[in-house]
Scaffold this motif. Structure first.
Motif, PDB file in Angstrom:
ATOM      1  N   CYS A   1       0.804  -1.118   0.068  1.00 26.07           N
ATOM      2  CA  CYS A   1       0.150   0.041  -0.189  1.00 26.07           C
ATOM      3  C   CYS A   1       0.805   1.443   0.001  1.00 26.07           C
ATOM      4  CB  CYS A   1      -0.822   0.139   1.208  1.00 26.07           C
ATOM      5  SG  CYS A   1      -2.121  -1.069   1.227  1.00 26.07           S
ATOM      6  N   ALA A   2       0.778   2.094  -1.003  1.00 31.18           N
ATOM      7  CA  ALA A   2       1.656   3.407  -1.060  1.00 31.18           C
ATOM      8  C   ALA A   2       1.492   4.256  -0.103  1.00 31.18           C
ATOM      9  CB  ALA A   2       1.434   3.827  -2.366  1.00 31.18           C
ATOM     10  N   HIS A   3       0.227   4.393   0.739  1.00 31.28           N
ATOM     11  CA  HIS A   3      -0.116   5.584   1.724  1.00 31.28           C
ATOM     12  C   HIS A   3       0.757   5.022   3.019  1.00 31.28           C
ATOM     13  CE1 HIS A   3      -2.957   2.500   3.062  1.00 31.28           C
ATOM     14  NE2 HIS A   3      -3.078   2.871   4.215  1.00 31.28           N
ATOM     15  N   ARG A   4       1.074   3.679   3.190  1.00 33.31           N
ATOM     16  CA  ARG A   4       1.912   3.388   4.253  1.00 33.31           C
ATOM     17  C   ARG A   4       3.329   3.564   4.026  1.00 33.31           C
ATOM     18  NH1 ARG A   4      -0.353  -2.480   5.396  1.00 33.31           N
ATOM     19  NH2 ARG A   4      -1.580  -1.999   7.173  1.00 33.31           N
ATOM     20  N   GLU A   5       4.133   4.031   3.049  1.00 33.57           N
ATOM     21  CA  GLU A   5       5.229   4.356   2.873  1.00 33.57           C
ATOM     22  C   GLU A   5       5.697   5.512   3.212  1.00 33.57           C
ATOM     23  OE1 GLU A   5       7.470   1.959   1.948  1.00 33.57           O
ATOM     24  OE2 GLU A   5       5.706   0.802   2.204  1.00 33.57           O
ATOM     25  N   VAL A   6       6.917   5.958   3.698  1.00 34.84           N
ATOM     26  CA  VAL A   6       7.474   7.222   4.207  1.00 34.84           C
ATOM     27  C   VAL A   6       7.214   8.355   3.005  1.00 34.84           C
ATOM     28  CG1 VAL A   6       9.511   8.428   4.913  1.00 34.84           C
ATOM     29  CG2 VAL A   6       9.116   6.235   5.833  1.00 34.84           C
ATOM     30  N   ALA A   7       7.501   7.767   1.652  1.00 33.83           N
ATOM     31  CA  ALA A   7       7.545   8.683   0.753  1.00 33.83           C
ATOM     32  C   ALA A   7       6.032   9.459   0.515  1.00 33.83           C
ATOM     33  CB  ALA A   7       7.881   7.828  -0.754  1.00 33.83           C
ATOM     34  N   TYR A   8       5.202   8.657   1.170  1.00 34.01           N
ATOM     35  CA  TYR A   8       3.709   9.261   1.155  1.00 34.01           C
ATOM     36  C   TYR A   8       3.178   9.777   2.397  1.00 34.01           C
ATOM     37  CZ  TYR A   8       3.157   7.866  -3.542  1.00 34.01           C
ATOM     38  OH  TYR A   8       3.185   8.077  -4.888  1.00 34.01           O
ATOM     39  N   GLN A   9       4.341  10.471   3.290  1.00 29.35           N
ATOM     40  CA  GLN A   9       3.760  10.835   4.586  1.00 29.35           C
ATOM     41  C   GLN A   9       2.988  12.263   4.183  1.00 29.35           C
ATOM     42  OE1 GLN A   9       7.036  10.958   6.824  1.00 29.35           O
ATOM     43  NE2 GLN A   9       6.468   9.035   7.969  1.00 29.35           N
ATOM     44  N   HIS A  10       2.446  12.735   5.139  1.00 26.63           N
ATOM     45  CA  HIS A  10       2.153  14.364   5.080  1.00 26.63           C
ATOM     46  C   HIS A  10       1.222  14.469   3.783  1.00 26.63           C
ATOM     47  CE1 HIS A  10       5.200  14.487   7.895  1.00 26.63           C
ATOM     48  NE2 HIS A  10       6.100  14.275   7.110  1.00 26.63           N
ATOM     49  N   GLU A  11       1.246  15.606   3.246  1.00 28.72           N
ATOM     50  CA  GLU A  11       0.069  16.164   2.190  1.00 28.72           C
ATOM     51  C   GLU A  11       0.210  15.692   0.757  1.00 28.72           C
ATOM     52  OE1 GLU A  11      -2.099  19.156   3.740  1.00 28.72           O
ATOM     53  OE2 GLU A  11      -1.603  17.390   5.071  1.00 28.72           O
TER      54      GLU A  11
ATOM     55  N   GLU B   1      -3.370   6.785  10.865  1.00 29.90           N
ATOM     56  CA  GLU B   1      -2.281   7.233  11.927  1.00 29.90           C
ATOM     57  C   GLU B   1      -1.580   5.785  11.708  1.00 29.90           C
ATOM     58  OE1 GLU B   1      -2.937   8.788  16.148  1.00 29.90           O
ATOM     59  OE2 GLU B   1      -4.711   8.275  15.471  1.00 29.90           O
ATOM     60  N   LYS B   2      -0.362   5.809  11.936  1.00 28.91           N
ATOM     61  CA  LYS B   2       0.912   5.027  11.920  1.00 28.91           C
ATOM     62  C   LYS B   2       0.548   3.718  10.874  1.00 28.91           C
ATOM     63  CE  LYS B   2       1.717   5.413  16.721  1.00 28.91           C
ATOM     64  NZ  LYS B   2       0.585   5.752  17.856  1.00 28.91           N
ATOM     65  N   GLY B   3       0.260   4.149   9.780  1.00 29.02           N
ATOM     66  CA  GLY B   3      -0.015   3.367   8.574  1.00 29.02           C
ATOM     67  C   GLY B   3      -1.319   2.451   8.591  1.00 29.02           C
ATOM     68  N   THR B   4      -2.209   3.136   9.228  1.00 29.96           N
ATOM     69  CA  THR B   4      -3.618   2.492   9.116  1.00 29.96           C
ATOM     70  C   THR B   4      -4.730   3.633   8.916  1.00 29.96           C
ATOM     71  OG1 THR B   4      -4.121   2.738  11.531  1.00 29.96           O
ATOM     72  CG2 THR B   4      -3.406   0.774  10.765  1.00 29.96           C
ATOM     73  N   CYS B   5      -5.417   3.467   8.043  1.00 24.61           N
ATOM     74  CA  CYS B   5      -6.364   4.596   7.334  1.00 24.61           C
ATOM     75  C   CYS B   5      -7.708   3.972   7.362  1.00 24.61           C
ATOM     76  CB  CYS B   5      -5.757   4.982   6.008  1.00 24.61           C
ATOM     77  SG  CYS B   5      -7.145   6.161   5.193  1.00 24.61           S
ATOM     78  N   ASP B   6      -8.607   4.606   7.993  1.00 26.66           N
ATOM     79  CA  ASP B   6      -9.883   4.065   8.125  1.00 26.66           C
ATOM     80  C   ASP B   6     -10.596   3.667   6.699  1.00 26.66           C
ATOM     81  OD1 ASP B   6     -10.391   6.587   7.893  1.00 26.66           O
ATOM     82  OD2 ASP B   6     -11.731   6.891   9.353  1.00 26.66           O
ATOM     83  N   ARG B   7     -10.377   4.421   5.887  1.00 18.45           N
ATOM     84  CA  ARG B   7     -10.934   4.236   4.622  1.00 18.45           C
ATOM     85  C   ARG B   7     -10.211   3.419   3.531  1.00 18.45           C
ATOM     86  NH1 ARG B   7     -12.721   9.826   2.634  1.00 18.45           N
ATOM     87  NH2 ARG B   7     -14.137  10.613   4.438  1.00 18.45           N
ATOM     88  N   LEU B   8      -9.210   3.008   4.144  1.00 22.13           N
ATOM     89  CA  LEU B   8      -8.302   1.919   3.142  1.00 22.13           C
ATOM     90  C   LEU B   8      -7.955   0.623   3.888  1.00 22.13           C
ATOM     91  CD1 LEU B   8      -5.591   4.612   1.829  1.00 22.13           C
ATOM     92  CD2 LEU B   8      -7.847   3.725   0.509  1.00 22.13           C
TER      93      LEU B   8
END
Ligand SMILES: *Cc1c(COP(=O)(O)O)cnc(C)c1O
Length: 394
Positions: free
Chosen positions: A326-336, A350-357
């Protein structure tokens, strides 16, 4: 690959034309014929293909592109190369593909769109070769007047039932499809990619962009009886494929039907051997889809620990892989750098978990990819199944 591909590479080398020449042109032609589409343009890899596809449909700084986090990271990266913002939508747990029901809610309200908030395209992924629900996706896209790009990196040879006929993925059914020929994929040129479309203007544009935006291709300049000076009317890139790669690709393409046939046989065999296993979820192929089975991904029963199972398999000499990242859990995908829905609707991540994913994360954490390759023997496959049962203590 064997002697056949080695001979093909030699043929290109000995011809004296080693990049973007006659072998590339022939590979493009043959690929277009195989896919059953109009235009195919070869590039250096699928990531550069995705970049050009997004540029062609007009993705610019601040634009939103709806896609999945659950994919190889190159999918989302290509959006950011254009200055765009990936808007991640969750997947269906059965197919590991984008859930069409969730797309519409992620489209920014275009009537009120501001400069930094607008949906420009939908970038779907035929994950590990399983076709997406193109009918449902295109229906939404057409209603909102949005182009659809197909990340078909893994889907060469996959098919979809279209108006009563089986058609190859990449024809394309959306606006542009992008393929990869990395060694991890079903056929390979070492590295390489292909863009397919039915739009002649985009095809022309791809050809300019892949070669520095140069007004006249090398082939024309070298064949001319008069001196021609090229010009550079636009910003281009060096996204060329070499003739050595294309020569190899032409041989690989000839093998593709047999490779897909063998993989379908082996996948069917896995299905039959594993189907009665309690708690184990097998990949499901919708009735309108035929996967090329680039990968065979199973969801483990709750009681089995993913890492533990993989280690036990490795100890027995069997290499497996965990599910797609999952791309959103990688450091390259932090912040905005990304969104998980409309901008005004904040999600809780938070911490690699996203309620929508949730399904995307589950697919990464709870699945493993079993070995499947067209030279695999039945004994090898039986051994994988037997070891998996031991690893999971069934
Ligand atoms: C492999 C892959 C890519 C990247 O392809 P390259 O040819 O290595 O650039 C992009 N998207 C998906 C879904 C992939 O599996």
């Amino acid at each position: 690959m064997d002697e056949v591909e080695a001979e093909a590479a030699k043929r290109a080398i000995m011809s004296g034309w080693v990049t973007q020449g006659p072998e590339v042109a022939a590979f493009e032609q043959e690929f277009a014929t195989y896919i059953g589409g109009k235009y195919a343009c070869a590039v250096s890899n699928c990531t550069t293909a995705l970049h050009l596809a997004l540029l062609a449909v007009g993705v610019q700084t601040g634009d939103e592109v709806i896609t999945v986090s659950h994919s190889y990271i190159a999918t989302a990266n290509s959006i950011r190369y254009c200055g765009g913002i990936p808007v991640f939508v969750d997947i269906e747990p059965q197919t590991y593909n984008i859930n069409p029901i969730l797309i519409e809610n992620a489209i920014s309200d275009r009537l009120q769109r501001g400069i930094a908030e607008r949906t420009r395209a939908i970038l779907i992924v035929h994950q590990i070769g399983m076709p997406c629900d193109m009918k449902a996706i295109l229906d939404i896209a057409h209603r909102h007047n949005l182009p659809v790009i197909e990340d078909a990196a893994c889907a060469a040879g996959s098919e979809i039932l279209w108006n009563g006929q089986w058609e190859k993925i990449g024809k394309p059914h959306g606006d542009i499809a992008c393929f990869s020929f990395h060694p991890r994929k079903i056929i390979s040129t070492g590295d390489g990619g292909m863009l397919t479309t039915n739009n002649p203007e985009w095809d022309k544009q791809f050809r300019l962009w892949r070669q520095h935006g140069m007004s006249v291709p090398d082939t024309v300049r070298h064949g001319a009886k008069q001196v021609i000076f090229e010009s550079y009317p636009m910003l281009g890139y060096n996204y060329r494929m070499t003739d050595i790669q294309a020569a190899v690709g032409r041989e690989q393409l000839k093998r593709l039907p047999a490779i897909v046939e063998r993989r379908r046989y082996l996948a069917q065999r896995y299905q039959e051997m594993l189907k009665d296993w309690p708690g184990l979820k097998l990949p499901s192929e919708p009735v309108w889809a035929k996967s090329n089975w680039q990968s065979y991904c199973v969801r483990l029963p709750q009681k089995c620990d993913q890492r533990q199972v993989m280690q036990t398999m490795l100890d027995a000499g069997i290499s497996t892989r965990r599910g797609i990242m999952c791309a959103h859990r990688e450091v390259a995908y932090q912040h905005e750098t990304w969104l998980c829905g409309k901008k005004q609707e904040k999600c809780h991540c938070e911490k690699g978990t996203c309620d929508r994913l949730f399904e995307s994360e589950q697919a990464q954490d709870r699945t493993i990819v079993l070995p499947l390759f067209h030279h695999m023997t039945q004994q090898e496959q039986d051994y994988v199944v037997k070891t998996l049962k031991i690893a999971c203590q069934v």
